[in-house]
Write a protein that holds these residues in place. Structure first.
Motif, PDB file in Angstrom:
ATOM      1  N   THR A   1     -35.090  71.542  94.114  1.00 31.28           N
ATOM      2  CA  THR A   1     -34.120  70.976  93.191  1.00 31.28           C
ATOM      3  C   THR A   1     -32.826  70.776  93.957  1.00 31.28           C
ATOM      4  N   ALA A   2     -32.167  69.626  93.710  1.00 33.85           N
ATOM      5  CA  ALA A   2     -30.960  69.302  94.454  1.00 33.85           C
ATOM      6  C   ALA A   2     -29.895  68.789  93.502  1.00 33.85           C
ATOM      7  N   PRO A   3     -28.620  68.954  93.840  1.00 39.11           N
ATOM      8  CA  PRO A   3     -27.548  68.398  93.012  1.00 39.11           C
ATOM      9  C   PRO A   3     -27.472  66.885  93.169  1.00 39.11           C
ATOM     10  N   PRO A   4     -26.758  66.208  92.270  1.00 39.34           N
ATOM     11  CA  PRO A   4     -26.716  64.743  92.312  1.00 39.34           C
ATOM     12  C   PRO A   4     -26.117  64.170  93.595  1.00 39.34           C
TER      13      PRO A   4
ATOM     14  N   GLU B   1     -38.276  65.935  80.782  1.00 43.17           N
ATOM     15  CA  GLU B   1     -38.249  67.377  80.645  1.00 43.17           C
ATOM     16  C   GLU B   1     -37.174  68.024  81.503  1.00 43.17           C
ATOM     17  N   GLN B   2     -36.675  67.312  82.522  1.00 38.74           N
ATOM     18  CA  GLN B   2     -35.741  67.985  83.407  1.00 38.74           C
ATOM     19  C   GLN B   2     -34.664  67.061  83.932  1.00 38.74           C
ATOM     20  N   SER B   3     -34.519  65.902  83.327  1.00 43.37           N
ATOM     21  CA  SER B   3     -33.536  64.969  83.860  1.00 43.37           C
ATOM     22  C   SER B   3     -32.122  65.376  83.525  1.00 43.37           C
ATOM     23  N   GLY B   4     -31.935  66.162  82.468  1.00 40.31           N
ATOM     24  CA  GLY B   4     -30.594  66.507  82.063  1.00 40.31           C
ATOM     25  C   GLY B   4     -29.936  65.424  81.235  1.00 40.31           C
ATOM     26  N   VAL B   5     -30.672  64.363  80.892  1.00 41.32           N
ATOM     27  CA  VAL B   5     -30.135  63.276  80.076  1.00 41.32           C
ATOM     28  C   VAL B   5     -30.959  63.203  78.801  1.00 41.32           C
ATOM     29  N   ALA B   6     -30.389  63.555  77.687  1.00 43.52           N
ATOM     30  CA  ALA B   6     -31.106  63.506  76.417  1.00 43.52           C
ATOM     31  C   ALA B   6     -30.944  62.138  75.786  1.00 43.52           C
ATOM     32  N   LEU B   7     -31.944  61.739  75.014  1.00 42.27           N
ATOM     33  CA  LEU B   7     -31.876  60.444  74.348  1.00 42.27           C
ATOM     34  C   LEU B   7     -30.933  60.495  73.152  1.00 42.27           C
TER      35      LEU B   7
ATOM     36  N   PHE C   1     -29.912  51.724  89.748  1.00 43.71           N
ATOM     37  CA  PHE C   1     -30.030  52.429  91.024  1.00 43.71           C
ATOM     38  C   PHE C   1     -29.236  53.730  91.007  1.00 43.71           C
ATOM     39  N   LYS C   2     -28.007  53.675  90.526  1.00 40.79           N
ATOM     40  CA  LYS C   2     -27.184  54.878  90.529  1.00 40.79           C
ATOM     41  C   LYS C   2     -27.770  55.953  89.611  1.00 40.79           C
ATOM     42  N   ALA C   3     -28.224  55.553  88.440  1.00 37.04           N
ATOM     43  CA  ALA C   3     -28.797  56.534  87.524  1.00 37.04           C
ATOM     44  C   ALA C   3     -30.062  57.158  88.101  1.00 37.04           C
ATOM     45  N   LEU C   4     -30.923  56.343  88.692  1.00 35.73           N
ATOM     46  CA  LEU C   4     -32.156  56.862  89.283  1.00 35.73           C
ATOM     47  C   LEU C   4     -31.861  57.773  90.466  1.00 35.73           C
ATOM     48  N   GLN C   5     -30.890  57.391  91.287  1.00 33.69           N
ATOM     49  CA  GLN C   5     -30.532  58.237  92.424  1.00 33.69           C
ATOM     50  C   GLN C   5     -30.045  59.601  91.956  1.00 33.69           C
ATOM     51  N   ARG C   6     -29.174  59.607  90.968  1.00 36.76           N
ATOM     52  CA  ARG C   6     -28.627  60.888  90.515  1.00 36.76           C
ATOM     53  C   ARG C   6     -29.691  61.754  89.844  1.00 36.76           C
ATOM     54  N   GLU C   7     -30.708  61.113  89.289  1.00 36.94           N
ATOM     55  CA  GLU C   7     -31.801  61.864  88.677  1.00 36.94           C
ATOM     56  C   GLU C   7     -32.909  62.179  89.680  1.00 36.94           C
ATOM     57  N   HIS C   8     -32.719  61.768  90.952  1.00 35.71           N
ATOM     58  CA  HIS C   8     -33.703  62.008  92.004  1.00 35.71           C
ATOM     59  C   HIS C   8     -35.054  61.382  91.670  1.00 35.71           C
ATOM     60  N   ILE C   9     -34.995  60.149  91.192  1.00 39.06           N
ATOM     61  CA  ILE C   9     -36.207  59.372  90.946  1.00 39.06           C
ATOM     62  C   ILE C   9     -36.199  58.209  91.929  1.00 39.06           C
TER      63      ILE C   9
ATOM     64  N   VAL D   1     -29.211  53.492  80.725  1.00 41.35           N
ATOM     65  CA  VAL D   1     -30.342  53.855  81.585  1.00 41.35           C
ATOM     66  C   VAL D   1     -30.700  55.326  81.385  1.00 41.35           C
ATOM     67  N   GLY D   2     -29.672  56.167  81.279  1.00 39.46           N
ATOM     68  CA  GLY D   2     -29.925  57.588  81.067  1.00 39.46           C
ATOM     69  C   GLY D   2     -30.698  57.861  79.798  1.00 39.46           C
ATOM     70  N   ARG D   3     -30.488  57.056  78.770  1.00 42.50           N
ATOM     71  CA  ARG D   3     -31.233  57.236  77.524  1.00 42.50           C
ATOM     72  C   ARG D   3     -32.670  56.732  77.646  1.00 42.50           C
ATOM     73  N   LEU D   4     -32.881  55.749  78.496  1.00 45.93           N
ATOM     74  CA  LEU D   4     -34.222  55.185  78.638  1.00 45.93           C
ATOM     75  C   LEU D   4     -35.119  56.015  79.554  1.00 45.93           C
ATOM     76  N   LEU D   5     -34.540  56.658  80.535  1.00 38.75           N
ATOM     77  CA  LEU D   5     -35.360  57.350  81.532  1.00 38.75           C
ATOM     78  C   LEU D   5     -36.354  58.344  80.925  1.00 38.75           C
ATOM     79  N   PRO D   6     -35.966  59.136  79.924  1.00 42.02           N
ATOM     80  CA  PRO D   6     -36.950  60.085  79.389  1.00 42.02           C
ATOM     81  C   PRO D   6     -38.173  59.418  78.770  1.00 42.02           C
ATOM     82  N   LEU D   7     -38.060  58.131  78.420  1.00 40.17           N
ATOM     83  CA  LEU D   7     -39.171  57.443  77.767  1.00 40.17           C
ATOM     84  C   LEU D   7     -40.201  56.912  78.755  1.00 40.17           C
ATOM     85  N   LEU D   8     -39.891  56.933  80.043  1.00 41.42           N
ATOM     86  CA  LEU D   8     -40.729  56.229  81.009  1.00 41.42           C
ATOM     87  C   LEU D   8     -41.750  57.117  81.702  1.00 41.42           C
ATOM     88  N   GLY D   9     -41.668  58.418  81.524  1.00 50.02           N
ATOM     89  CA  GLY D   9     -42.678  59.307  82.094  1.00 50.02           C
ATOM     90  C   GLY D   9     -42.685  59.335  83.607  1.00 50.02           C
ATOM     91  N   LEU D  10     -41.531  59.103  84.226  1.00 50.64           N
ATOM     92  CA  LEU D  10     -41.451  59.092  85.688  1.00 50.64           C
ATOM     93  C   LEU D  10     -41.344  60.510  86.228  1.00 50.64           C
TER      94      LEU D  10
END
Length: 727
Positions: A664-667, A577-583, A437-445, A646-655
């Motif tokens: 665009t908003a800050p975390p 492409e824009q999460s700011g979290v690289a795998l 939840f925290k990771a998704l919130q900060r990534e605005h997903i 979670v941050g490493r997995l998010l780029p793989l999910l295509g969300l």
């Protein structure tokens, strides 16, 4: 999608207790409520002693006058049945209605919720006061709905009275049919617990080491839930019979050992919740970058899983606390408005503040309302008036719209209840859920909560691109096949450690772990260890296959349809492409595999190993895998999720990020989209920080509450709110 509240506009209101105040205050109170933009009031949920001062003698005159006064000011009224607070004459004459502790000590009169659900006389008397109220008030023009009881299972969600033990035996006889079947289900041959007479069977009782039979404990939670639903059913049936469907029926809260989904489906018109964001200050988030009041958004997601549009029966409006516990500080200027829009952003179409005026006597003299004891204007009153004015203008554009999300965190009641007692899987779920939840919130997903039941359909799952089901120790074959169908249709499923090794009785399966999930994941668990105390969590080492997967992020788009989070015309860049979290790991970065470690064995050629354990005796063994299954994928992570993983997995999910094409908003800011069936959307931007933040609008929009047209860089004040519509 569940039963839902249907209002033409977002209603704002307040809880009011006419029996607490001199009658000469009522007219001024109701007049000021209307001036603040309130349109609905809750009352009577604790007034049994007034309404039935002695057994069989009923009086409703005070509430007749209060309802008439509210009606004169155009206020609608929700009446609560007062069964959470029985009168002293009742508990004195019928002590069998009292609840008890596990060791048999009875609770006594002097608080609330000190009764049990299974006493025949208590059920009869609760049914009678409900019927008398319904008959008396069913035709009053102010009454629009009923709240059954108040906060079922609050204060205590365990019941050990004599009536409960007897009802438990009857419940078990219906469930199992024979002692032989019960003994088998509870594994009673272990430690010579075999039962030979039904009278030997009880709810859990004191044992050495406080360790009752775990299979009994799971059935005990199911029984308590059924008891509460049966108790509520008595009142719901009476209200429907007497009121004839003219007034809706709900109940409030969300407390343990109660299947709120089934209760709502079977008894209610929609669900309501009591939202106190500063409860997080009592149970603080100790991790880095704590969420505190922002965690209420997750609780509201749980409510939304029951009713997509719901009510808030109690919204925090002031500092909170009983005389002897639960001290919450005063909301800072703007926080009451922030919390109100937090509830609305997540699906609330009716919000009532607790309470109109702070009580001057009793346990809750520090549970402050909008008005203070002195009854003079204060900043909370002014803030409520601002909210009322705003919703009076724009509430109709928000009501009945639905929250959008493309990923859901999955849970179920059996695992929640079993995990309360089972420390080998229960604590993992809270850790992983919070991390996601925290990771998704900060990534605005945006994320939904999804509770799986035997009634869940594939169509319900296919609304989402990804499902996170972190630690379902109990996993039936039926659920596994449902998840298989979802994945084969293009969805992504993510499991965590301790998945699938139990059946619905809580027995460990004589199958390779993760049981029925093994063929979905393409892996088995060849070894495992708890990670706590003396055992240090190992680091993870990311593989070349993980690097390749990072480059291909978004290749599997998922199945998300309705609620996918991408609005019409939304560019909706993929998260990777824009999460700011690289795998790929940053230099010197070390991410640990926490809580529990399943050491995995790859069983299928379609499996890719994304990460390995980098230390301990199982260094080099797979820790994180993904299996191609039909058009989708199934991930298995052999530990509890943390935010870094979670941050490493998010780029793989295509969300897609929430409202990515608009702003665009800050975390520090939560973004949420509610969309009408016709397509019109409102984007909520909620600033939880004490500092001014800057948003960047990619398209021009109007802020509905203020009417301002906005473009470019926009400053949002501390605890500020924007509700945006594109121009």
């Amino acid at each position: 999608m569940g039963k839902t509240l249907r209002e033409e506009t977002v209603r704002l209101g307040v809880c009011y207790y006419p029996e607490h105040w001199e009658e000469e205050l009522w007219e001024d109170d109701f007049r000021r409520m209307r001036e603040l933009g309130f349109s609905i009031v809750r009352m009577a949920e604790f007034a049994w002693a007034y309404m039935e001062p002695e057994e069989g003698t009923f009086r409703f005159e005070l509430f007749d006058r209060a309802l008439d006064a509210a009606h004169r000011y155009g206020l609608k009224v929700i009446l609560g049945t007062p069964t959470a607070t029985p009168p002293a004459w009742l508990t004195q004459k019928y002590p069998e209605v009292l609840n008890g502790t596990r060791d048999g000590t009875l609770y006594r009169h002097g608080m609330r919720r000190h009764t049990n659900y299974n006493s025949p006389v208590y059920r009869e008397l609760c049914g009678r006061i409900t019927r008398k109220m319904a008959e008396h008030f069913k035709d009053h023009p102010a009454v629009v709905g009923w709240q059954i009881d108040n906060e079922l299972n609050c204060e205590s969600n365990e019941f050990y009275s004599s009536a409960d033990h007897a009802a438990f035996r009857e419940w078990l006889q219906r469930k199992y049919g024979s002692l032989e079947a019960l003994n088998e289900a509870w594994g009673a041959v272990f430690w010579s617990q075999t039962y030979t007479e039904w009278e030997q069977v009880h709810l859990s009782r004191p044992t050495p080491a406080n360790s009752p039979n775990p299979h009994l404990m799971l059935d005990e939670k199911r029984f308590i839930s059924d008891s509460a639903i049966g108790f509520a059913r008595i009142q719901a049936d009476i209200l429907r019979e007497v009121a004839g469907g003219k007034q809706w029926i709900t109940t409030n809260g969300m407390f343990g050992h109660l299947d709120n989904h089934r209760m709502t489906e079977e008894l209610l018109d929609f669900y309501t919740y009591d939202s106190y964001p500063q409860f997080a200050a009592i149970h603080p988030d100790e991790g880095p970058n704590p969420f505190l009041d922002r965690m209420s958004s997750w609780h509201l997601s749980n409510v939304r899983s029951i009713s997509p549009n719901y009510g808030i029966m109690e919204q925090q409006s002031g500092p909170g606390g009983w005389v002897n516990r639960m001290a919450m500080p005063s909301p800072k200027p703007g926080q009451m408005r922030l919390w109100t829009y937090q509830s609305i952003a997540h699906g609330a179409d009716m919000v009532l503040y607790f309470r109109w005026r702070t009580a001057t006597f009793g346990t809750e003299i520090y549970w402050h309302g909008i008005n203070d004891y002195h009854n003079r204007p204060n900043r909370r009153v002014r803030e409520a008036g601002r909210i009322g004015e705003e919703l009076g203008r724009v509430g109709g554009r928000i009501a009945q719209s639905r929250y959008e999300a493309s990923i859901a965190i999955v849970s179920d009641y059996d695992n929640a209840w079993d995990g309360e007692f089972d420390s080998w899987h229960g604590p993992l779920t809270a850790r992983s859920t919070k991390a996601w939840f925290k990771a998704l919130q900060r990534e605005h997903i945006a994320v939904d909560s999804l509770t799986l039941t035997e009634r869940t359909t594939l169509d319900e799952l296919r609304r989402y691109k990804a499902l996170v089901y972190p630690h379902p120790a109990i996993l039936t074959e039926q659920t596994a096949e449902l998840l298989r169908a979802y994945a084969e249709a293009g969805g992504a499923v993510l499991f965590g450690a301790r998945t699938g090794y139990k059946d619905e009785r809580g027995h460990c399966r004589m199958l390779p772990m993760p049981g029925f999930a093994a063929s979905l994941c393409g892996v088995t668990v060849e070894d495992f260890t708890m990670v706590n105390g003396i055992a240090k969590a190992p680091a993870l080492r990311w593989t070349a296959e993980a690097e390749d997967a990072d480059k291909m992020a978004g290749g599997k788009a998922g199945v998300g349809g309705e609620g996918s989070g991408a609005g019409e015309g939304d560019s909706g860049e993929a998260c990777g492409e824009q999460s700011g979290v690289a795998l790929s790991a940053a230099a010197g970065e070390s991410i640990t595999a926490d809580g529990f470690n399943d050491i995995l064995r790859v069983e299928s050629g379609s499996v890719k190993v994304l990460a390995e354990y980098a230390s301990d005796y199982y260094a080099g063994a797979p820790a994180l895998t993904v299996n191609e299954l039909g058009e989708g994928r199934v991930f298995y992570y052999g530990a509890a999720y943390n935010e870094a993983v979670v941050g490493r997995l998010l780029p793989l999910l295509g969300l897609r990020k929430t409202a990515a094409g608009l702003l665009t908003a800050p975390p520090e800011v939560e973004l949420a989209v509610r969309r009408q069936a016709a397509g019109e959307a409102c984007t909520f931007a909620l600033n939880y920080s004490a500092d001014t933040v800057t948003l960047r609008l990619h398209r021009s929009a109007v802020d509905l509450p203020s009417g301002r047209s906005l473009a470019g860089d926009v400053e949002l004040e501390p605890y500020g709110v924007l509700v945006l519509q594109e121009q």
